[in-house]
Design a protein around this motif. Structure first.
Motif, PDB file in Angstrom:
ATOM      1  N   SER A 111      -3.501   8.646  -8.957  1.00 27.14           N
ATOM      2  CA  SER A 111      -3.883   7.275  -9.692  1.00 27.14           C
ATOM      3  C   SER A 111      -2.983   6.166  -9.040  1.00 27.14           C
ATOM      4  N   ALA A 112      -1.766   6.646  -8.720  1.00 28.62           N
ATOM      5  CA  ALA A 112      -1.048   5.594  -8.004  1.00 28.62           C
ATOM      6  C   ALA A 112      -1.721   5.012  -6.386  1.00 28.62           C
ATOM      7  N   GLY A 113      -2.249   6.354  -5.959  1.00 27.63           N
ATOM      8  CA  GLY A 113      -2.868   6.104  -4.514  1.00 27.63           C
ATOM      9  C   GLY A 113      -4.214   5.198  -4.859  1.00 27.63           C
ATOM     10  N   ALA A 114      -4.771   5.380  -6.108  1.00 28.89           N
ATOM     11  CA  ALA A 114      -6.017   4.654  -6.201  1.00 28.89           C
ATOM     12  C   ALA A 114      -5.621   2.783  -6.184  1.00 28.89           C
TER      13      ALA A 114
ATOM     14  N   MET B 211       3.994   9.845   2.524  1.00 34.95           N
ATOM     15  CA  MET B 211       3.926   9.222   3.944  1.00 34.95           C
ATOM     16  C   MET B 211       3.669   7.814   3.911  1.00 34.95           C
ATOM     17  N   LEU B 212       3.021   7.074   3.112  1.00 36.16           N
ATOM     18  CA  LEU B 212       2.886   5.916   2.575  1.00 36.16           C
ATOM     19  C   LEU B 212       4.415   5.133   2.449  1.00 36.16           C
ATOM     20  N   VAL B 213       5.054   5.795   1.580  1.00 33.64           N
ATOM     21  CA  VAL B 213       6.267   5.045   1.230  1.00 33.64           C
ATOM     22  C   VAL B 213       7.247   5.189   2.537  1.00 33.64           C
ATOM     23  N   LEU B 214       7.261   6.263   3.260  1.00 33.80           N
ATOM     24  CA  LEU B 214       8.130   6.674   4.322  1.00 33.80           C
ATOM     25  C   LEU B 214       7.681   5.799   5.424  1.00 33.80           C
ATOM     26  N   LEU B 215       6.586   5.441   5.789  1.00 38.37           N
ATOM     27  CA  LEU B 215       6.010   4.490   6.770  1.00 38.37           C
ATOM     28  C   LEU B 215       6.629   3.037   6.609  1.00 38.37           C
TER      29      LEU B 215
ATOM     30  N   PRO C 294       2.584   4.497 -17.629  1.00 40.01           N
ATOM     31  CA  PRO C 294       3.756   3.572 -17.022  1.00 40.01           C
ATOM     32  C   PRO C 294       4.104   4.176 -15.609  1.00 40.01           C
ATOM     33  N   THR C 295       4.424   5.376 -15.360  1.00 38.12           N
ATOM     34  CA  THR C 295       4.875   5.744 -14.166  1.00 38.12           C
ATOM     35  C   THR C 295       3.803   5.240 -13.247  1.00 38.12           C
ATOM     36  N   ILE C 296       2.599   5.219 -13.241  1.00 41.62           N
ATOM     37  CA  ILE C 296       1.652   5.023 -12.399  1.00 41.62           C
ATOM     38  C   ILE C 296       1.791   3.484 -12.083  1.00 41.62           C
ATOM     39  N   VAL C 297       1.755   2.766 -12.946  1.00 39.47           N
ATOM     40  CA  VAL C 297       2.015   1.319 -12.908  1.00 39.47           C
ATOM     41  C   VAL C 297       3.412   0.795 -12.092  1.00 39.47           C
ATOM     42  N   HIS C 298       4.521   1.623 -12.409  1.00 41.00           N
ATOM     43  CA  HIS C 298       5.797   1.365 -11.821  1.00 41.00           C
ATOM     44  C   HIS C 298       5.705   1.768 -10.203  1.00 41.00           C
ATOM     45  N   LEU C 299       5.120   2.867 -10.008  1.00 43.80           N
ATOM     46  CA  LEU C 299       4.970   3.232  -8.472  1.00 43.80           C
ATOM     47  C   LEU C 299       4.202   2.128  -7.881  1.00 43.80           C
ATOM     48  N   ASP C 300       2.977   1.891  -8.352  1.00 46.10           N
ATOM     49  CA  ASP C 300       2.198   0.742  -7.763  1.00 46.10           C
ATOM     50  C   ASP C 300       3.250  -0.472  -7.521  1.00 46.10           C
ATOM     51  N   THR C 301       3.948  -1.061  -8.651  1.00 42.71           N
ATOM     52  CA  THR C 301       4.617  -2.163  -8.671  1.00 42.71           C
ATOM     53  C   THR C 301       5.697  -1.972  -7.385  1.00 42.71           C
ATOM     54  N   VAL C 302       6.384  -0.892  -7.344  1.00 41.75           N
ATOM     55  CA  VAL C 302       7.348  -0.520  -6.177  1.00 41.75           C
ATOM     56  C   VAL C 302       6.853  -0.932  -4.718  1.00 41.75           C
TER      57      VAL C 302
ATOM     58  N   LEU D 107      -0.279   3.045   8.499  1.00 40.74           N
ATOM     59  CA  LEU D 107      -0.013   2.740   7.018  1.00 40.74           C
ATOM     60  C   LEU D 107      -0.758   1.982   6.242  1.00 40.74           C
ATOM     61  N   LEU D 108      -1.693   0.970   6.876  1.00 40.51           N
ATOM     62  CA  LEU D 108      -2.541   0.174   6.071  1.00 40.51           C
ATOM     63  C   LEU D 108      -3.842   1.323   5.906  1.00 40.51           C
ATOM     64  N   GLY D 109      -4.068   1.794   6.899  1.00 39.72           N
ATOM     65  CA  GLY D 109      -5.153   2.950   6.634  1.00 39.72           C
ATOM     66  C   GLY D 109      -5.111   4.073   5.659  1.00 39.72           C
ATOM     67  N   VAL D 110      -3.986   4.468   5.571  1.00 37.45           N
ATOM     68  CA  VAL D 110      -3.554   5.432   4.439  1.00 37.45           C
ATOM     69  C   VAL D 110      -3.760   4.833   3.115  1.00 37.45           C
ATOM     70  N   ALA D 111      -3.241   3.537   3.099  1.00 43.26           N
ATOM     71  CA  ALA D 111      -3.382   2.832   1.571  1.00 43.26           C
ATOM     72  C   ALA D 111      -4.684   2.688   1.288  1.00 43.26           C
ATOM     73  N   ILE D 112      -5.805   2.275   2.457  1.00 41.72           N
ATOM     74  CA  ILE D 112      -7.138   2.141   2.107  1.00 41.72           C
ATOM     75  C   ILE D 112      -7.790   3.404   1.806  1.00 41.72           C
ATOM     76  N   LEU D 113      -7.306   4.653   2.459  1.00 43.41           N
ATOM     77  CA  LEU D 113      -7.889   5.605   2.040  1.00 43.41           C
ATOM     78  C   LEU D 113      -8.072   6.215   0.710  1.00 43.41           C
ATOM     79  N   THR D 114      -6.582   5.997   0.063  1.00 41.00           N
ATOM     80  CA  THR D 114      -6.335   6.714  -1.175  1.00 41.00           C
ATOM     81  C   THR D 114      -7.350   5.802  -1.970  1.00 41.00           C
ATOM     82  N   SER D 115      -7.347   4.531  -1.897  1.00 39.75           N
ATOM     83  CA  SER D 115      -8.084   3.486  -2.815  1.00 39.75           C
ATOM     84  C   SER D 115      -9.548   4.027  -2.587  1.00 39.75           C
ATOM     85  N   ALA D 116     -10.025   4.132  -1.205  1.00 39.56           N
ATOM     86  CA  ALA D 116     -11.491   4.331  -1.311  1.00 39.56           C
ATOM     87  C   ALA D 116     -11.822   5.742  -1.796  1.00 39.56           C
TER      88      ALA D 116
END
Length: 457
Positions: free
Chosen positions: A12-15, A171-175, A251-259, A311-320
């Motif tokens: 869900s956070a990846g989405a 991986m996203l956070v590390l990048l 709330p955990t999902i929301v906090h991860l997205d906000t971070v 990094l951008l590609g990984v973020a787009i992949l999880t959302s897609a």
């Protein structure tokens, strides 16, 4: 098939985490008050983002099926199911332009890997124009990215989406952290942290030349950044065990997205402080402004740029992947199709829907697409139309309809009873906070945003 607790939270956070966190949010922080905008965004997220995430999660968990049957509870008439259908259509149409953006990102990954000499010697503006204007190349990379999404989506849940999320999120956070640390070390003069830390609250309330208000953008960001209203969060929650604690997950999902949004701002906003000339919004910020900044890092620019686009590609992949899931889940439960066949069929459909989006970005494309509905300035009309109507307005409509369904059909008592399944307790404070949010704060906020959107169209 069901998610594990960590699998659901990370999926869900990846989405939720995507272009909004790494591109749109930093751009708005830069233009609308620095840390004042960040504070407003966090406040709106707490006020509205968390209650809406709880609602979508609870509704999905209650149904255990798909976004259509989620609105077919006991006593519900057939009309309510159209809320789920609207969410599914919205998700597919968002995917049709999102995957074009993904194709551009994959193209730049390839260029940084194989032909950085050309990237470094060609002005970023014309290079980006050539990349999106070469239809065969854009279609190739869009098709490749779509195929990756289809393969992951068509796999069994834990082997596909959950495995991707458990790999991609760390991986996203590390990048992001790697770039935040390395960029100032490699070239300290390129970063300006005051650009992020300044607290210019007036910029939130002073209208721009086009009538935009930063405070309304911060409000909208709280909705759009979380991917609410497109049935993805609801559908992911349908894979949960009925005993799961939504007041813990959401709330955990929301906090991860906000971070991650704040990390995105910490990475990008300091780079924008010393730019001479125009700073673009949307994709050109990445493919023009940031590419030019990466060139200033000399020999290290290749690996800086490559890391960012991965990094951008990984973020787009999880959302897609999350945008495929509502339709995929509905077709497998409603029609009995296999997950594998449905995943590839959806991939083919979304690619076909992406073709006119690619054409609309080409300088020699037909005017009815490049300036679709008068939104082609200087081009990309159909792309801009989908971004505004499906990536913005219909998401707001979807979240408003969720609140209406809750108050008119499900009722707050039924909602709180669902939250308490499994022996969980909903405190008086939570009951009061959620009731006020659903009855007053969220409808008023969505109403203001819809009025603002319609006034500037």
């Amino acid at each position: 098939m069901s998610f594990s607790r960590s699998g659901h939270i990370l999926a869900s956070a990846g989405a939720a985490i995507g272009v909004a966190n790494l591109v749109i949010f930093p751009y708005r922080v830069h233009f609308f008050g620095g840390s004042a905008y960040v504070l407003a965004f966090v406040g709106f997220t707490l006020l509205m983002g968390i209650p809406l995430m709880i609602l979508e999660n609870a509704l999905g968990k209650r149904s255990g099926t798909d976004a259509i049957d989620a609105f077919r509870g006991e006593g519900d008439g057939p009309g309510w199911a159209w809320i789920g259908r609207l969410g599914i259509v919205t998700a597919i149409m968002v995917a049709s332009f999102y995957l074009v953006l993904a194709g551009w990102t994959l193209d730049y990954v390839w260029q940084y890997l194989t032909d950085y000499a050309t990237v470094s010697s060609t002005p970023a503006g014309p290079a980006f124009g050539a990349a999106i204007g070469t239809m065969n190349r854009a279609l190739l990379f869009t098709g490749l990215f779509t195929a990756i999404v289809a393969v992951i989506s068509s796999s069994e849940l834990r082997r596909g989406i959950e495995r991707l999320s458990k790999f991609a999120m760390p991986m996203l956070v590390l990048l992001v952290l790697f770039l935040i640390i390395s960029l100032p070390l490699l070239r300290p003069e390129a970063v300006d942290y005051w650009n992020l830390l300044r607290f210019d609250w007036e910029a939130l309330f002073l209208p721009t030349e086009s009538g935009e208000l930063g405070i309304l953008h911060a409000l909208g960001q709280a909705f759009f950044s979380l991917g609410l209203g497109a049935a993805s969060m609801l559908t992911f929650a349908a894979h949960l065990d009925r005993q799961a604690n939504v007041l813990d997950h959401a709330p955990t999902i929301v906090h991860l997205d906000t971070v991650v949004a704040i990390l995105g701002a910490l990475l990008v906003v300091p780079l924008l402080g010393n730019i001479e000339g125009d700073i673009y919004g949307g994709p050109p910020l990445v493919f023009i402004n940031l590419v030019e900044i990466f060139k200033t890092y000399g020999a290290a620019g290749q690996w800086v740029g490559l890391t960012f686009f991965i990094l951008l590609g990984v973020a787009i992949l999880t959302s897609a992947v999350s945008l495929f899931e509502p339709a995929l889940r509905a077709l497998t439960t409603q029609r009995g199709w296999s997950r594998r066949v449905t995943g590839f069929a959806l991939g083919g459909l979304v690619f076909l829907l992406a073709v006119p989006v690619v054409i609309s970005c080409a300088s020699d494309g037909p005017a009815w697409l490049t300036n679709f509905a008068g939104m082609g300035d200087p081009g990309m009309g159909y792309f801009n139309f989908l971004l505004e109507w499906f990536g913005s307005i219909l998401l707001l409509v979807g979240t408003l309809l969720l609140c209406i369904y809750l108050l008119r059909r499900w009722t707050l008592d039924g909602f709180f009873a669902e939250l308490e399944i499994g022996g969980h307790t909903v405190s008086a404070a939570w009951r009061s906070r959620l009731t006020i949010a659903y009855k007053y704060i969220i409808p008023i906020g969505i109403g203001l945003l819809l009025i603002a959107k319609l006034l500037v169209l």
